[in-house]
Design a protein around this motif. Structure first.
Motif, PDB file in Angstrom:
ATOM      1  N   ASP A  48       0.831  -1.208   0.000  1.00  0.00           N
ATOM      2  CA  ASP A  48       0.000   0.000   0.000  1.00  0.00           C
ATOM      3  C   ASP A  48       0.865   1.258   0.000  1.00  0.00           C
ATOM      4  OD1 ASP A  48      -2.314  -1.468  -0.010  1.00  0.00           O
ATOM      5  OD2 ASP A  48      -2.716  -1.245   2.154  1.00  0.00           O
ATOM      6  N   ASN A  51       2.344   1.720  -3.477  1.00  0.00           N
ATOM      7  CA  ASN A  51       1.313   2.241  -4.385  1.00  0.00           C
ATOM      8  C   ASN A  51       1.037   3.716  -4.116  1.00  0.00           C
ATOM      9  OD1 ASN A  51       1.018  -0.207  -5.662  1.00  0.00           O
ATOM     10  ND2 ASN A  51      -0.691  -0.860  -4.383  1.00  0.00           N
ATOM     11  N   PHE A  52       1.017   4.102  -2.831  1.00  0.00           N
ATOM     12  CA  PHE A  52       0.797   5.502  -2.463  1.00  0.00           C
ATOM     13  C   PHE A  52       1.926   6.380  -3.000  1.00  0.00           C
ATOM     14  CE2 PHE A  52       1.692   8.974   0.534  1.00  0.00           C
ATOM     15  CZ  PHE A  52       0.540   9.703   0.388  1.00  0.00           C
ATOM     16  N   ARG A  53       3.172   5.906  -2.864  1.00  0.00           N
ATOM     17  CA  ARG A  53       4.313   6.675  -3.370  1.00  0.00           C
ATOM     18  C   ARG A  53       4.227   6.854  -4.885  1.00  0.00           C
ATOM     19  NH1 ARG A  53       8.856   3.663   0.213  1.00  0.00           N
ATOM     20  NH2 ARG A  53       8.685   4.977   2.061  1.00  0.00           N
ATOM     21  N   LYS A  54       3.881   5.786  -5.603  1.00  0.00           N
ATOM     22  CA  LYS A  54       3.769   5.867  -7.059  1.00  0.00           C
ATOM     23  C   LYS A  54       2.659   6.826  -7.466  1.00  0.00           C
ATOM     24  CE  LYS A  54       5.493   1.216  -7.949  1.00  0.00           C
ATOM     25  NZ  LYS A  54       5.117  -0.140  -8.370  1.00  0.00           N
ATOM     26  N   ARG A  55       1.502   6.736  -6.786  1.00  0.00           N
ATOM     27  CA  ARG A  55       0.375   7.614  -7.102  1.00  0.00           C
ATOM     28  C   ARG A  55       0.736   9.070  -6.809  1.00  0.00           C
ATOM     29  NH1 ARG A  55      -3.261   5.306  -4.208  1.00  0.00           N
ATOM     30  NH2 ARG A  55      -3.183   6.722  -2.437  1.00  0.00           N
ATOM     31  N   SER A  56       1.414   9.313  -5.685  1.00  0.00           N
ATOM     32  CA  SER A  56       1.813  10.676  -5.332  1.00  0.00           C
ATOM     33  C   SER A  56       2.784  11.243  -6.357  1.00  0.00           C
ATOM     34  CB  SER A  56       2.463  10.700  -3.952  1.00  0.00           C
ATOM     35  OG  SER A  56       1.530  10.362  -2.964  1.00  0.00           O
ATOM     36  N   ARG A  58       3.020  10.376  -9.509  1.00  0.00           N
ATOM     37  CA  ARG A  58       2.262  10.608 -10.741  1.00  0.00           C
ATOM     38  C   ARG A  58       1.435  11.885 -10.624  1.00  0.00           C
ATOM     39  NH1 ARG A  58       0.522   5.694 -11.124  1.00  0.00           N
ATOM     40  NH2 ARG A  58      -1.345   6.044  -9.912  1.00  0.00           N
ATOM     41  N   GLU A  59       0.791  12.093  -9.479  1.00  0.00           N
ATOM     42  CA  GLU A  59      -0.016  13.300  -9.284  1.00  0.00           C
ATOM     43  C   GLU A  59       0.856  14.554  -9.260  1.00  0.00           C
ATOM     44  OE1 GLU A  59      -2.183  12.446  -5.704  1.00  0.00           O
ATOM     45  OE2 GLU A  59      -3.656  11.206  -6.745  1.00  0.00           O
ATOM     46  N   ARG A  60       2.047  14.447  -8.677  1.00  0.00           N
ATOM     47  CA  ARG A  60       2.975  15.581  -8.629  1.00  0.00           C
ATOM     48  C   ARG A  60       3.431  15.937 -10.052  1.00  0.00           C
ATOM     49  NH1 ARG A  60       5.763  13.907  -4.692  1.00  0.00           N
ATOM     50  NH2 ARG A  60       7.168  12.584  -5.873  1.00  0.00           N
ATOM     51  N   ASP A  62       1.787  15.341 -12.849  1.00  0.00           N
ATOM     52  CA  ASP A  62       0.639  15.951 -13.533  1.00  0.00           C
ATOM     53  C   ASP A  62       0.445  17.397 -13.101  1.00  0.00           C
ATOM     54  OD1 ASP A  62       0.089  13.751 -15.062  1.00  0.00           O
ATOM     55  OD2 ASP A  62      -1.658  13.109 -13.897  1.00  0.00           O
TER      56      ASP A  62
END
Length: 177
Positions: A48, A51-56, A58-60, A62
């Protein structure tokens, strides 16, 4: 003797619950079960977190890529008005006003390009409702049905996102007219 051996050793089914209770009372079995439970929880939590690090990230990315979107959207009507001024000044292309405005137009286009803004191709292309906005249809025998005849307002993309759709007039078949 292991708990499994004790269960196998049980002669009758009536003795099996007694052996199971004895195993349940075994503190090592309970500790081993806790270790398995906590190990699974640790693995899930690590996944988890990954996954949170990868999502963060990606959002950064973007947020950085599309940070100027609002500014660029506000700038587009100014560019539209500037283009109308260019059309009026184009009557005398040798005038200093036209030459100066043309230099500013080139700078604006370079700026938009540097920001990742591209114009949506429209005139003569097939109508695509994802990037074009039809304001009217005109009957035309010269071009195929659903082909863009004219562009009223240019459309733009910001990298892979639609910044503003192109406002267009679309050809319509004479037979349907």
């Amino acid at each position: 003797m292991t708990p499994e051996e004790e269960i196998d050793k049980a002669a009758t089914p009536a003795e099996a619950p007694a052996v199971a209770e004895e195993i349940a009372a075994d503190p090592y079995a309970e500790l081993e079960a806790d270790v398995v439970k906590w190990r699974e929880l640790a693995v899930r939590t690590a996944a988890d977190l990954d996954n949170f690090r990868k999502r963060s990230a990606r959002e950064r990315e973007d947020a950085i890529r599309y940070a100027n979107q609002s500014l660029l959207e506000d700038l587009l009507p100014v560019i539209d008005n500037f283009e109308m001024g260019m059309q009026a000044a184009a009557q005398d292309k040798s005038s200093m006003i036209y030459v100066g405005m043309d230099m500013v137009r080139r700078q604006l286009n370079d700026f938009l390009g540097a920001q990742g803004v591209t114009e949506i191709p429209a005139e003569g292309k097939p109508f695509d409702p994802n990037i074009h906005e039809a304001v009217s249809h005109e009957v035309s025998a010269d071009v195929a049905d659903n082909t863009i005849l004219r562009v009223h307002r240019r459309g733009f993309m910001l990298r892979d996102r639609l910044l503003r759709p192109a406002t267009v007039v679309v050809a319509k078949n004479e037979k349907e007219g």
